[in-house]
Design a protein around this motif. Structure first.
Motif, PDB file in Angstrom:
ATOM      1  N   HIS A 107      44.520  38.271  34.346  1.00 22.42           N
ATOM      2  CA  HIS A 107      43.690  38.321  33.141  1.00 22.42           C
ATOM      3  C   HIS A 107      44.483  38.811  31.937  1.00 22.42           C
ATOM      4  O   HIS A 107      44.140  38.512  30.789  1.00 22.42           O
ATOM      5  CB  HIS A 107      42.466  39.218  33.362  1.00 22.42           C
ATOM      6  CG  HIS A 107      42.790  40.671  33.555  1.00 22.42           C
ATOM      7  ND1 HIS A 107      42.906  41.552  32.498  1.00 22.42           N
ATOM      8  CD2 HIS A 107      43.034  41.405  34.678  1.00 22.42           C
ATOM      9  CE1 HIS A 107      43.190  42.763  32.967  1.00 22.42           C
ATOM     10  NE2 HIS A 107      43.277  42.693  34.290  1.00 22.42           N
ATOM     11  N   PHE A 112      46.569  33.348  29.644  1.00 27.74           N
ATOM     12  CA  PHE A 112      45.121  33.547  29.663  1.00 27.74           C
ATOM     13  C   PHE A 112      44.635  34.135  28.344  1.00 27.74           C
ATOM     14  O   PHE A 112      43.655  33.663  27.766  1.00 27.74           O
ATOM     15  CB  PHE A 112      44.747  34.455  30.831  1.00 27.74           C
ATOM     16  CG  PHE A 112      43.280  34.464  31.179  1.00 27.74           C
ATOM     17  CD1 PHE A 112      42.622  33.290  31.496  1.00 27.74           C
ATOM     18  CD2 PHE A 112      42.566  35.650  31.217  1.00 27.74           C
ATOM     19  CE1 PHE A 112      41.262  33.291  31.837  1.00 27.74           C
ATOM     20  CE2 PHE A 112      41.218  35.672  31.561  1.00 27.74           C
ATOM     21  CZ  PHE A 112      40.565  34.482  31.866  1.00 27.74           C
ATOM     22  N   THR A 113      45.309  35.165  27.852  1.00 26.47           N
ATOM     23  CA  THR A 113      44.874  35.767  26.591  1.00 26.47           C
ATOM     24  C   THR A 113      45.024  34.791  25.434  1.00 26.47           C
ATOM     25  O   THR A 113      44.199  34.778  24.515  1.00 26.47           O
ATOM     26  CB  THR A 113      45.661  37.057  26.293  1.00 26.47           C
ATOM     27  OG1 THR A 113      47.061  36.767  26.272  1.00 26.47           O
ATOM     28  CG2 THR A 113      45.386  38.114  27.348  1.00 26.47           C
ATOM     29  N   CYS A 120      41.186  40.381  26.791  1.00 28.24           N
ATOM     30  CA  CYS A 120      40.941  40.234  28.233  1.00 28.24           C
ATOM     31  C   CYS A 120      41.098  41.561  28.974  1.00 28.24           C
ATOM     32  O   CYS A 120      41.386  41.597  30.177  1.00 28.24           O
ATOM     33  CB  CYS A 120      41.840  39.157  28.845  1.00 28.24           C
ATOM     34  SG  CYS A 120      41.591  37.523  28.125  1.00 28.24           S
ATOM     35  N   TYR A 158      37.395  46.554  39.596  1.00 26.35           N
ATOM     36  CA  TYR A 158      37.317  46.119  38.212  1.00 26.35           C
ATOM     37  C   TYR A 158      35.890  46.362  37.717  1.00 26.35           C
ATOM     38  O   TYR A 158      34.937  46.289  38.503  1.00 26.35           O
ATOM     39  CB  TYR A 158      37.646  44.631  38.081  1.00 26.35           C
ATOM     40  CG  TYR A 158      39.122  44.285  38.076  1.00 26.35           C
ATOM     41  CD1 TYR A 158      40.095  45.249  38.289  1.00 26.35           C
ATOM     42  CD2 TYR A 158      39.534  42.985  37.843  1.00 26.35           C
ATOM     43  CE1 TYR A 158      41.438  44.922  38.281  1.00 26.35           C
ATOM     44  CE2 TYR A 158      40.877  42.645  37.820  1.00 26.35           C
ATOM     45  CZ  TYR A 158      41.828  43.610  38.042  1.00 26.35           C
ATOM     46  OH  TYR A 158      43.154  43.288  38.018  1.00 26.35           O
ATOM     47  N   PHE A 162      34.386  43.588  30.266  1.00 21.88           N
ATOM     48  CA  PHE A 162      35.488  42.645  30.397  1.00 21.88           C
ATOM     49  C   PHE A 162      35.544  41.870  29.089  1.00 21.88           C
ATOM     50  O   PHE A 162      34.642  41.106  28.766  1.00 21.88           O
ATOM     51  CB  PHE A 162      35.214  41.730  31.588  1.00 21.88           C
ATOM     52  CG  PHE A 162      36.326  40.784  31.958  1.00 21.88           C
ATOM     53  CD1 PHE A 162      37.622  40.960  31.501  1.00 21.88           C
ATOM     54  CD2 PHE A 162      36.063  39.709  32.807  1.00 21.88           C
ATOM     55  CE1 PHE A 162      38.642  40.086  31.862  1.00 21.88           C
ATOM     56  CE2 PHE A 162      37.073  38.827  33.177  1.00 21.88           C
ATOM     57  CZ  PHE A 162      38.353  39.020  32.702  1.00 21.88           C
ATOM     58  N   ILE A 164      36.260  39.192  27.369  1.00 15.10           N
ATOM     59  CA  ILE A 164      36.499  37.749  27.334  1.00 15.10           C
ATOM     60  C   ILE A 164      35.390  37.099  26.513  1.00 15.10           C
ATOM     61  O   ILE A 164      34.324  37.685  26.321  1.00 15.10           O
ATOM     62  CB  ILE A 164      36.508  37.142  28.756  1.00 15.10           C
ATOM     63  CG1 ILE A 164      35.204  37.480  29.509  1.00 15.10           C
ATOM     64  CG2 ILE A 164      37.732  37.611  29.533  1.00 15.10           C
ATOM     65  CD1 ILE A 164      35.065  36.799  30.853  1.00 15.10           C
ATOM     66  N   TYR A 197      38.758  31.667  36.346  1.00 15.06           N
ATOM     67  CA  TYR A 197      39.288  33.006  36.593  1.00 15.06           C
ATOM     68  C   TYR A 197      38.542  33.614  37.775  1.00 15.06           C
ATOM     69  O   TYR A 197      37.306  33.623  37.804  1.00 15.06           O
ATOM     70  CB  TYR A 197      39.126  33.916  35.367  1.00 15.06           C
ATOM     71  CG  TYR A 197      39.496  35.354  35.697  1.00 15.06           C
ATOM     72  CD1 TYR A 197      40.832  35.723  35.848  1.00 15.06           C
ATOM     73  CD2 TYR A 197      38.514  36.322  35.901  1.00 15.06           C
ATOM     74  CE1 TYR A 197      41.178  37.022  36.201  1.00 15.06           C
ATOM     75  CE2 TYR A 197      38.851  37.630  36.250  1.00 15.06           C
ATOM     76  CZ  TYR A 197      40.187  37.965  36.397  1.00 15.06           C
ATOM     77  OH  TYR A 197      40.520  39.251  36.753  1.00 15.06           O
ATOM     78  N   SER A 199      38.727  37.200  40.159  1.00  8.59           N
ATOM     79  CA  SER A 199      39.396  38.507  40.139  1.00  8.59           C
ATOM     80  C   SER A 199      39.851  39.045  41.490  1.00  8.59           C
ATOM     81  O   SER A 199      40.858  39.761  41.544  1.00  8.59           O
ATOM     82  CB  SER A 199      38.496  39.541  39.456  1.00  8.59           C
ATOM     83  OG  SER A 199      37.298  39.754  40.177  1.00  8.59           O
TER      84      SER A 199
END
Length: 247
Positions: A107, A112-113, A120, A158, A162, A164, A197, A199
């Motif tokens: 992430h 991804f970012t 993220c 986690y 989050f 996103i 995605y 995790s």
């Protein structure tokens, strides 16, 4: 239909420098090896290759990406060591239709970012607690054949928030022994490409050896793969207006 072409990317830092002895207990062939083995079990007709940060061009030259239907990305300690030129190349292929599965600490990866446009970031701690993965969209292809709930005996925790964008689809949420909840399985569309995605999958625990986790990844690959589309990014043109004549 031709076999799907899969590339599994792993930075390989834990295996080589961080904790080689500990990694060998659960992942003697590296995390990339375990993920690739699971794909081989679930998708026996697929062609699977692996690539590492230490490979020339991080194992992702143009010819490899052009020959990849879905790229799986696992990273943790070395996000900043990924060359921006390689990130540019991966981004171009995703926007052109290559599927991308981003796993666990991926992430924070550059790719991804960049594709999501946010930090993220998330809340986390590591106390070897149980993770329960709940299916919230049982009709989605990625959830097919996945037990609800999917229980992971020990895993890094986690938690929300989050950072996103609102996902296009929310498929799984996780709850943890300590009370956290987390959007653990989400999808995005970027350009022509599909992104999933997921995790679960810390380096300290044998998560990628679980058959249920391997099923999720295989389903994600099937969903993200678009082998028949031309590998060209969407473009904007300014056509002549003679096709529309107002009264």
């Amino acid at each position: 239909m031709s076999p799907l072409r899969i590339t599994v990317w792993n930075e390989g830092v834990h295996e080589s420098t961080q904790d080689p002895a500990g990694m060998a207990e659960y992942y003697p062939g590296g995390i990339h090896g375990a993920i690739a083995a699971g794909i081989g079990e679930q998708l026996p007709d697929a062609t699977v290759r692996t690539a590492l940060l230490s490979d020339p061009e991080h194992g992702l030259p143009e010819e490899v990406l052009a020959d990849t239907d879905v790229l799986l990305w696992w990273g943790h300690k070395a996000h900043g060591q990924v060359d921006d030129e390689v990130v540019d190349r991966v981004q171009r292929h995703v926007l052109s239709g290559m599927g991308l599965l981003v796993l666990h600490s991926g992430h924070f990866s550059k790719i991804f970012t960049r594709l999501l446009g946010t930090t993220c970031s998330l809340s986390w701690r590591n106390a070897a607690e149980r993770e329960v993965v709940w299916t919230v969209d049982p009709t989605h292809p990625i959830a097919e054949g996945v037990p609800n709930p999917l229980v992971i005996p020990e895993q890094e925790t986690y938690g929300e928030f989050f950072d996103i964008p609102a996902p296009d689809e929310l498929i799984f949420i996780s709850s943890f022994t300590g009370g956290e909840v987390f959007r653990s399985g989400v999808t995005f569309n970027r350009g022509r490409g599909r992104i999933f995605y997921f995790s679960p999958g810390d380096e300290r625990y044998p998560v990628y050896n679980q058959p249920e986790i391997r099923r999720v990844l295989a389903n994600g690959i099937r969903w993200a793969a678009q082998p028949g589309i031309p590998r060209t990014p969407p473009s904007v043109s300014n056509p002549p207006r003679d096709w529309y004549l107002p009264e």
